[in-house]
Design an enzyme around this catalytic site. Sequence first.
Site, PDB file in Angstrom:
ATOM      1  N   ASP A 132       0.976  -0.997  -0.034  1.00 41.71           N
ATOM      2  CA  ASP A 132       0.200   0.170   0.056  1.00 41.71           C
ATOM      3  C   ASP A 132       1.065   1.232  -0.020  1.00 41.71           C
ATOM      4  O   ASP A 132       2.099   1.146   0.013  1.00 41.71           O
ATOM      5  CB  ASP A 132      -0.941  -0.013   1.155  1.00 41.71           C
ATOM      6  CG  ASP A 132      -2.234   0.957   1.141  1.00 41.71           C
ATOM      7  OD1 ASP A 132      -2.088   1.733  -0.115  1.00 41.71           O
ATOM      8  OD2 ASP A 132      -3.198   0.858   1.771  1.00 41.71           O
TER       9      ASP A 132
HETATM   10  C1  BGC Z   1      -5.035   3.535   0.264  1.00 44.46           C
HETATM   11  C2  BGC Z   1      -5.126   2.403  -0.990  1.00 44.46           C
HETATM   12  C3  BGC Z   1      -4.894   3.081  -2.427  1.00 44.46           C
HETATM   13  C4  BGC Z   1      -3.459   3.724  -2.322  1.00 44.46           C
HETATM   14  C5  BGC Z   1      -3.289   4.389  -3.574  1.00 44.46           C
HETATM   15  C6  BGC Z   1      -3.579   4.139   0.172  1.00 44.46           C
HETATM   16  O1  BGC Z   1      -3.528   5.171   0.967  1.00 44.46           O
HETATM   17  O2  BGC Z   1      -4.843   2.706   1.590  1.00 44.46           O
HETATM   18  O3  BGC Z   1      -6.201   1.965  -0.904  1.00 44.46           O
HETATM   19  O4  BGC Z   1      -5.303   2.249  -3.424  1.00 44.46           O
HETATM   20  O5  BGC Z   1      -3.426   4.669  -1.414  1.00 44.46           O
HETATM   21  O6  BGC Z   1      -3.985   5.565  -3.512  1.00 44.46           O
END
Ligand code: BGC
Length: 757
Positions: free
Chosen positions: A284
């Site tokens: 993530d």
């Molecule tokens: C979130 C994800 C997301 C990623 C990219 C993160 O902060 O937890 O769900 O896909 O950002 O935007």
Amino acid sequence: MIKILKPIIVVFFFAGWILNGTAQEKIPYVEELLKKMTLEEKIGQLNLVTPGGGIATGAVVSENVESKIKAGQVGALFGISGPEKIKIAQDFAVKETRLGIPLFFGSDVIHGYRTTFPIPLATSCSWDMELLKKSAEIAALEATADGINWNFSPMVDIARDPRWGRIAEGAGEDPYLGSAIAKAMVTGYQGDDISNSNTMIACVKHFALYGASEAGRDYNTVDMSKIKMYNQYLPPYKAAIDAGVASVMSSFNDIDGVPATGNKWLLTDLLRNEWQFNGFVVSDYTSLSEMIAHGLGNLQEVSSLALNAGLDMDMVSEGFLETLKKSVEEGTVSEEAITIACRRILEAKYKLGLFDDPYRYIDKKRPNKDILTKEHRDFARKIASRSFVLLKNDNAILPLKKNTSIALIGPLANDKSNMLGTWAPTGDYKLSIPILEGFKNVASNAKIVYAKGANITDDKELSKKINVFGKKAEIDSRSSDEMLQEALSVAEKSDVIVAVVGEASEMSGEASSMTNISIPETQKRLIKELVKTGKPVVLVLMSGRPLVIEEEMEMPISILQVWHPGVEAGNAVADVIFGNYNPSGKLTTTWPRNIGQIPIYHSMKNTGRPEVNGYEKFKTNYLDVSNTPLLPFGYGLSYTTFDYSDIKIDKPEIAQDGSVTISVTVTNTGNYDGEEVVQLYLRDVVRSITPPKRQLKGFKKVFLKKGESKVISLTLNPDDLKFYDSSLEFVAEPGQFEVFVGTNSDATLKTSFELKP
Ligand code: BGC
């Protein structure tokens, strides 16, 4: 010139080989490419960056993106869209690097792309897998038209704590329904063939258990027994893997003390060895470097921890890029481990068809043709109306007549900026239909007068926090009293009051956890004053989470829960309010009476001292509130009524490999045609580990004309009787099973059968 192109005819020479215990098929093209790559080039493929064009959800965005791509230090990019921009970036990779390996282009297409559908928690309430799959197909069609080929969705985290803001992004509390939805979304995004230019790679997230963050506080610790994990929290991720999802995103939280991004048990033992996942795993947003704050070491250490655990791609931390070469030199990471990660990424690019044609998803003509079409907007309206849940309808106020005189009141009644809901970075709120406009579209003969009535919140500090992505909850220059008076005088002149109230879109979502999940105080006051007028009152309630609304449920009003309904908000709400569509949504989360009941969900256990009716000393209950939720899982009313009778089972006993079919007669006993979600709950009466009181194990959405009866059959297959026992074996244990069928998880119509040894 493109330096590497897949030969038009590839000789398919798949030799079996073993990777971490998982049998895989070699792709000769990828193997040849890997042989040509330097260690640095392989490490470059493991790096996912964002120039910050989207919403940066962490503290940093990537720097020098262009020069990094040209230096072969980037495998994928997210945060940019549109054929022109994506073409430029793809050119950097394809034309200006030594091997010309194309990039993936990722995005968070969470609930629709430009045509924004309701938030996922809402659409889950449709219990309609075809509709959900179609929503993913449309999202894929629009996103690929804009150059995107990798989607960071579906989010399948089981969530049983409405304080957690991200409950809005998933399918609620239940593993059975959650698994069905995970499958529908993955197959919708990826289609039968991900190399088609209208399908994209899906990424199931957040692996794993992110929805169980302690106290509902985002990014918080998770501590859970393996039995609970396997039985309750892991099934939707597994369903996505079984449906062929091409990528997995590791979550922010720790599991057994090791953050998911560096957790070898999770990413290798479970995901690869047990579940045979063959795609690639991405972290993530900065979850790799966040392991420093978790307390697991410096960037060098956490990066090698993550790679050795089975992480393939690093989102934004650039830990892999900066440290892996040194780790190879120092012997803490093997070059083979890097090759394995790189291979997984190249294989995905190959399957997407990027080596055939790196520009496959780049077509300037497509955005106009495929994005925000009338057909897509019509679909958005349809899926929104199917996601609304009628919570109460006192005196059958709803549906309203189309020529009524209506006072449309409330801070969300004439609002565009909150309609899309959280996590809609690819949508445009300016395109949304406010409720007022939808009412005028659908009931052009109605006399509608509008007043704001209250702010979303009067709390200036809260309002600042929820306005970070634009103005969502502005505080009016008028005083609360002035606004209230205006609303009351408007109400006085009308026959019916419709109050559109609830949460701003950014009161749920990432980093938007709340410890008070009631309707904000100033709106509660407005509602009470409106009810005091004695006129019929309909609450149209918006939120990204279950709310605590015990007080409002006791009022003599109607309540339609519409979540954040997406770009067609006003039209869809009007369709239901005026009876063009009879609501059929069912809650996919249990709604608590108060915060103190959390966690509360339908598959809780009996305990050794089950509650009786009402409070009793030395039983499992509270002194101050009953154990029952305010609204049970699966709950939702219709303008008509459904009667359940005649439960039958085709056999009283079955063998281990047998199936059993339960049938029930459902009759539409009311005055409208309507749809009903027939639900089946199972209780394993005696087993080696304590069973839940009941668990959802089947459902069917059926349409019944007014007065019509249908016999509905639901079949339980051998796997439906199984659970993970204390050795984590997936078994069905002989003995008695009770089956309940009905309109929600409190269903009382009951039958039973015996599973023979
Ligand atoms: C979130 C994800 C997301 C990623 C990219 C993160 O902060 O937890 O769900 O896909 O950002 O935007």
